[in-house]
Design a protein around this motif. Structure first.
Motif, short mmCIF file in Angstrom:
data_model
loop_
_atom_site.label_atom_id
_atom_site.label_comp_id
_atom_site.label_asym_id
_atom_site.label_seq_id
_atom_site.Cartn_x
_atom_site.Cartn_y
_atom_site.Cartn_z
N LEU A 47 -18.36 30.32 0.27
CA LEU A 47 -18.14 30.00 -1.14
C LEU A 47 -18.30 31.28 -1.94
CD1 LEU A 47 -17.59 27.72 -3.22
CD2 LEU A 47 -20.07 27.59 -3.56
N GLY A 48 -17.24 31.70 -2.59
CA GLY A 48 -17.29 32.96 -3.31
C GLY A 48 -17.56 34.10 -2.35
N SER A 49 -18.52 34.94 -2.70
CA SER A 49 -18.88 36.06 -1.84
C SER A 49 -19.99 35.73 -0.87
CB SER A 49 -19.30 37.25 -2.72
OG SER A 49 -20.43 36.90 -3.52
N GLY A 50 -20.46 34.47 -0.90
CA GLY A 50 -21.56 34.08 -0.04
C GLY A 50 -21.24 32.87 0.80
N GLU A 51 -22.25 32.06 1.05
CA GLU A 51 -22.11 30.89 1.91
C GLU A 51 -23.01 29.79 1.37
OE1 GLU A 51 -23.38 31.33 6.03
OE2 GLU A 51 -21.46 30.47 6.65
N ALA A 52 -22.50 28.59 1.32
CA ALA A 52 -23.29 27.42 0.93
C ALA A 52 -23.54 26.57 2.17
CB ALA A 52 -22.55 26.61 -0.13
N TRP A 53 -24.63 25.85 2.13
CA TRP A 53 -24.99 24.99 3.26
C TRP A 53 -24.97 23.54 2.83
CZ3 TRP A 53 -25.25 26.91 8.07
CH2 TRP A 53 -25.30 28.31 8.18
N MET A 54 -24.25 22.73 3.57
CA MET A 54 -24.04 21.33 3.22
C MET A 54 -24.61 20.42 4.31
SD MET A 54 -20.10 21.43 1.81
CE MET A 54 -20.36 20.15 0.59
N GLY A 55 -25.17 19.31 3.88
CA GLY A 55 -25.52 18.27 4.84
C GLY A 55 -24.27 17.51 5.24
N VAL A 56 -24.25 16.99 6.45
CA VAL A 56 -23.10 16.22 6.94
C VAL A 56 -23.60 14.85 7.38
CG1 VAL A 56 -21.23 16.09 8.62
CG2 VAL A 56 -21.93 18.31 7.72
N TRP A 57 -22.98 13.82 6.86
CA TRP A 57 -23.29 12.44 7.23
C TRP A 57 -22.07 11.85 7.93
CZ3 TRP A 57 -27.82 9.63 5.75
CH2 TRP A 57 -28.73 10.37 4.99
N GLU A 58 -22.34 10.98 8.87
CA GLU A 58 -21.28 10.34 9.64
C GLU A 58 -21.43 8.82 9.54
OE1 GLU A 58 -19.66 11.09 14.07
OE2 GLU A 58 -21.61 10.11 13.98
N THR A 59 -20.31 8.14 9.38
CA THR A 59 -20.32 6.68 9.39
C THR A 59 -18.96 6.21 9.88
OG1 THR A 59 -20.78 4.69 8.09
CG2 THR A 59 -19.57 6.44 6.99
N PHE A 60 -18.75 4.91 9.84
CA PHE A 60 -17.49 4.31 10.26
C PHE A 60 -17.05 3.33 9.19
CE2 PHE A 60 -19.72 5.60 14.04
CZ PHE A 60 -18.73 6.11 14.88
N ILE A 61 -15.75 3.10 9.11
CA ILE A 61 -15.18 2.07 8.26
C ILE A 61 -14.80 0.89 9.12
CG2 ILE A 61 -13.27 1.45 6.74
CD1 ILE A 61 -13.17 4.30 5.79
N GLU A 62 -15.18 -0.29 8.69
CA GLU A 62 -14.81 -1.48 9.45
C GLU A 62 -13.29 -1.59 9.53
OE1 GLU A 62 -15.98 -6.22 9.69
OE2 GLU A 62 -16.74 -4.98 8.08
N PRO A 63 -12.75 -1.72 10.73
CA PRO A 63 -11.28 -1.74 10.86
C PRO A 63 -10.68 -2.98 10.23
CG PRO A 63 -12.32 -2.27 12.96
CD PRO A 63 -13.43 -1.84 12.03
N GLY A 64 -9.47 -2.81 9.70
CA GLY A 64 -8.78 -3.95 9.10
C GLY A 64 -8.33 -4.97 10.11
N THR A 65 -8.08 -4.52 11.35
CA THR A 65 -7.65 -5.42 12.41
C THR A 65 -8.80 -5.64 13.38
OG1 THR A 65 -5.39 -4.54 12.24
CG2 THR A 65 -5.97 -5.78 14.25
#
Length: 469
Positions: A47-65
């Motif tokens: 990001l810009g001239s540096g670096e940002a650190w982000m958390g990552v979350w994982e989930t699922f979406i209930e399928p339509g079928t």
């Protein structure tokens, strides 16, 4: 876990790769499967001239079928930039760091692909908030596996373009060589949407008519020339609705269910809405509804100018919405003094369903409307829309067949069209009922749009790779 905006600890850095796909066990409950989980290490994003650190979350979406694989979803977290009371701004105005916020979101999505080892065939982005993604792929990822990915940019509302001072350009991580009239530059400022339009493989909008309108001087919001440059690459696909939620035969929010085969419940819904809003319970009076942002774009000003004419027709009108203060104050004042007019300032999901079910006519006098959804809900509920013939409203309402349309943006045109609809309601109830049934039998679900998007994706991939798919 490390804070979302902190550098990773040595332990996290030396640990096993944290981005392996999570597998739900055979015995996992639905709550366990769909509960988001935070992955153990943060994601470093330039990001810009540096670096940002982000958390990552994982989930699922209930399928339509039922039985289909559950789509996996990743969420990026950065509390310093995103944990705020507003999305784009607050009571004090727009956030001054919005360019950094959405540049990080865009770059973070691509960095996540690297971390996962996931190389998509196509990346679909929406509006200015993610319009940097096609440019990033073309410029910063041209030597990575992401370079093969086609991009589709969907414009939902051309009125919002992502304008920023040019001196913020280093925030994006892009060089000044991208600040030119065929990319980021517009009137010596940064315009993110313009850059996305020029860099995406294909551009789509949310209705065919809107795709035409935004290429004209009147509807182009200053980008009509840019969009004409893309020509046949600009494609309109009409939005769909969730017809399992907006279904009068099963809707749990309304007083009585009904369908095209049996409309009797609609009269009960009308009576219930009249009682709820403190209106006289009259089955013979045309009941009009409007659910909207109370904003100039939505034509609220011409409704205000037509209100005396409309109420003189011996009708009732219910409005649900919030927005510009003058409109809230005016409608609240009239609501307190009139026995034919009621307004609910705010949003109320249940009441929105009850207005769609109980009203006879639905007003949408928009200045412009990329797609619009309420005219689709209204037709599904046998509530005939009165709309200005723009954008998706023109695409989805057939004049004197499934609703009523007017062209001129004026209070007189709106009032006269409402008067015609009210006259038809009273003078020819059999034909009015025929119009209701025609409207209710139209299919506005997502199945047709999904097929069009699949064709759009195939075309974009073919354009990007030079081979048909």
């Amino acid at each position: 876990a490390a804070p979302a905006d902190a550098a990773p600890t040595a332990a996290a850095t030396d640990a096993a790769p944290p981005f392996a796909a999570a597998q739900g066990g055979d015995g996992a409950s639905p709550a366990e499967i769909f509960m988001p989980r935070r992955l153990p290490s943060p994601l470093g994003v330039p990001l810009g001239s540096g670096e940002a650190w982000m958390g990552v979350w994982e989930t699922f979406i209930e399928p339509g079928t039922p039985g289909a694989p559950a789509p996996r979803v990743y969420l990026l977290e950065h509390d310093v930039l995103y944990d705020r009371d507003g999305i784009y701004g607050d009571a004090h105005g727009e956030f001054g760091d919005n360019l950094a916020r959405y540049a990080l979101l865009s770059r973070g999505a691509l960095q996540l692909c690297h971390a996962l080892g996931f190389w998509p065939d196509i990346v679909h982005v929406h509006d200015w908030q993610s319009a940097l993604v096609p440019l990033y792929i073309n410029v910063l990822e041209h030597r990575s596996p992401l370079a093969r990915a086609a991009t589709v940019l969907t414009i939902h509302n051309l009125g919002y373009q992502g304008w920023f001072n040019k001196f913020q350009l280093p925030t994006t991580g892009l060089g000044w060589d991208q600040f030119h009239r065929f990319c980021l530059e517009a009137h010596d400022s940064i315009n993110l949407l313009k850059a996305g339009i020029y860099n995406a493989t294909l551009v789509s909008t949310v209705s065919p008519r809107y795709a035409q309108e935004i290429q004209t001087w009147e509807g182009g919001e200053g980008l009509d020339g840019v969009l004409r440059d893309r020509g046949s690459d600009v494609i309109g696909i009409l939005n769909g609705i969730d017809d399992s939620i907006w279904n009068p035969a099963t809707d749990p929010h309304i007083a009585a269910t009904f369908s095209a085969e049996d409309l009797s419940g609609k009269g009960l819904c009308k009576a219930a809405l009249q009682r709820e809003m403190g209106l006289e319970e009259r089955p013979d009076v045309p009941l009009l509804g409007l659910i909207s942002r109370l904003a100039t774009q939505k034509g609220i000003d011409i409704l205000a100018g037509a209100l005396d004419h409309i109420l003189s027709l011996d009708v009732q009108l219910v409005i649900l919405g919030s927005g510009e203060r003058w409109a809230e104050d005016l409608f609240s004042r009239i609501s307190g003094a009139s026995d034919r007019f009621r307004v609910y300032v705010g949003m109320n999901e249940g009441l929105a369903h009850r207005i769609e079910a109980g009203a006879d006519l639905f007003l949408m006098p928009s200045r412009y409307e990329p797609c619009g959804l309420n005219q689709l809900y209204s037709q599904r509920y046998g509530t005939l829309p009165v709309v200005r013939a723009v954008g998706g409203l023109d695409d989805t309402v057939e004049n004197n067949v499934t609703g009523f349309k007017f062209e001129e943006m004026s209070s007189m045109a709106l009032g006269n069209t409402v008067a015609w609809a009210v006259h038809l309601y009273r003078a020819d109830p059999a034909y009015f009922r025929t119009m209701q049934l025609r409207a209710m039998k139209k299919n506005f679900g997502w199945s047709h749009a999904a097929r069009q998007y699949e064709a759009l994706y195939r075309l974009a991939i073919s354009r990007r790779t030079g081979r048909p798919i």
